[in-house]
Write an enzyme that holds these catalytic residues in place. Sequence first.
Site, PDB file in Angstrom:
ATOM      1  N   ASN A  59     -18.302  28.499  10.904  1.00 48.97           N
ATOM      2  CA  ASN A  59     -19.648  28.472  11.475  1.00 48.97           C
ATOM      3  C   ASN A  59     -19.782  27.399  12.554  1.00 48.97           C
ATOM      4  O   ASN A  59     -20.816  26.753  12.703  1.00 48.97           O
ATOM      5  CB  ASN A  59     -20.700  28.257  10.383  1.00 48.97           C
ATOM      6  CG  ASN A  59     -22.105  28.588  10.860  1.00 48.97           C
ATOM      7  OD1 ASN A  59     -22.283  29.317  11.833  1.00 48.97           O
ATOM      8  ND2 ASN A  59     -23.110  28.047  10.182  1.00 48.97           N
ATOM      9  N   HIS A 106     -14.953  30.501  18.821  1.00 49.73           N
ATOM     10  CA  HIS A 106     -16.016  30.220  17.843  1.00 49.73           C
ATOM     11  C   HIS A 106     -15.592  30.841  16.513  1.00 49.73           C
ATOM     12  O   HIS A 106     -15.422  32.056  16.399  1.00 49.73           O
ATOM     13  CB  HIS A 106     -17.352  30.798  18.297  1.00 49.73           C
ATOM     14  CG  HIS A 106     -18.466  30.516  17.348  1.00 49.73           C
ATOM     15  ND1 HIS A 106     -19.197  29.341  17.370  1.00 49.73           N
ATOM     16  CD2 HIS A 106     -18.971  31.248  16.315  1.00 49.73           C
ATOM     17  CE1 HIS A 106     -20.100  29.366  16.421  1.00 49.73           C
ATOM     18  NE2 HIS A 106     -19.995  30.506  15.762  1.00 49.73           N
ATOM     19  N   CYS A 107     -15.409  29.991  15.498  1.00 51.55           N
ATOM     20  CA  CYS A 107     -14.928  30.431  14.192  1.00 51.55           C
ATOM     21  C   CYS A 107     -16.115  30.774  13.297  1.00 51.55           C
ATOM     22  O   CYS A 107     -16.940  29.905  12.977  1.00 51.55           O
ATOM     23  CB  CYS A 107     -14.073  29.341  13.547  1.00 51.55           C
ATOM     24  SG  CYS A 107     -13.373  29.811  11.952  1.00 51.55           S
ATOM     25  N   LYS A 108     -16.195  32.029  12.878  1.00 54.19           N
ATOM     26  CA  LYS A 108     -17.266  32.445  11.983  1.00 54.19           C
ATOM     27  C   LYS A 108     -17.035  31.964  10.551  1.00 54.19           C
ATOM     28  O   LYS A 108     -17.986  31.830   9.784  1.00 54.19           O
ATOM     29  CB  LYS A 108     -17.394  33.965  11.989  1.00 54.19           C
ATOM     30  CG  LYS A 108     -17.829  34.532  13.332  1.00 54.19           C
ATOM     31  CD  LYS A 108     -17.976  36.029  13.268  1.00 54.19           C
ATOM     32  CE  LYS A 108     -18.431  36.596  14.610  1.00 54.19           C
ATOM     33  NZ  LYS A 108     -18.587  38.078  14.542  1.00 54.19           N
TER      34      LYS A 108
END
Length: 409
Positions: A158, A153-155
């Site tokens: 998002n 999950h890439c912050k």
Amino acid sequence: MSCFSQRLRRTAPMQGNSRNELVPSKPPRMNGWSWPPQAFQIVGWLAYSYLAIVSFGIYIPLLPLPLNHVAYTLMGITFIVHFVTHIAAVTIDPADASVRAKQSYSSPLPFFDRTKQPHVIQDLHCYLCDVKVGPKVKHCGVCNKCVEDFDHHCKWMNTCVGGRNYWFFFLALSSATISTFLLIVVVLFIFIQHYLDPHSLRTAPQFTSALGNTTWLVFLPLAPIKTSSAGLLISAFITIMLSITCLLLLSHLLGFHLYLFYKGISTYDYIKMQRQKEARNRDSEAGNSRDAKTHNKSPQSQMGSIDCEPALSQNPSSCKFDNKGPLSSRLSESICTELENFKKSSEKENSFRYGTENPADNTAREMSDVKSWKPVDDEEAQSSSVKSVDSVPGVQDPLGSSIMTPDET
């Protein structure tokens, strides 16, 4: 109904004034544009906008010909590729096909009760999405949906990075790394040339109307704005620091994904392998510590143990003992001395009883005596009895040194 009787896994933070109030979970996120945005996502877009403005508005127009055309071409391509791939990676829904076919992304998912099911996905069935999934599907707790070929999950985007948008993510990462490196090269060239040969940076026609060498023009050629040398150098320093920070982060992430691509695994697989390795290391360290404690306790329990059994192939009088402590050594020496004395006395008794003759000779002699035995008459028996009476040994007087006979008593 009490809410503490069940162990519920919430997919959304608590709301309301009471801690006992259970609220419906949040709806799953469709992509990176779903509300609310992440802080890293906002920071990333601000950094991209700033670097694009200073690159094409301040520093590339100052380059002499034909370097400015080369810089416009290379950096233009990298910035455009990053923008397009970034938008594609954020927009594409990475959810599994069964989730995309069923889910409308408008209603919240049910609670997950761990008292009934230990895992969210079990036997290729997600109990939150209530769909059958593939073997490489993972339910993301942030996006609250099952992602096909889940990577991470890439912050910064998002959204989740999965099989449907991984290559767009990889191209966005690669183009951002290249464009940042090119920007550092351009700014360093202008920074050095500002001190060595400032006239080489003032080749634009708009500089003919500028007064003095300390006045510089930015946002050429469309909207020239005057600035000082100090302002130009300060902005160059800020740009270099920000670009170096971005380059370190991007190059590290790019190198990591190149390593994963070489190994043929995903980020999630790598994290699982690292956790399993750490668990094995903790188990081995715990086992080594237990073995060390057992090893340290065993000499203490054997402190007073003595081995006084002589080896059959060694000297019978040899005595071995394990420890050399002051108390145990004295005790072992005394015990071994007593054992040696006892063995010597037993040897003497054996020699006194059996003599020094060979037991085989004694046996032969006894057999010859049996063979030479013959019956005797009454006279001989009577005479032998008289002789036996005459041969009674004398008894020593306990009060003196004279020898007493039975008649004297």
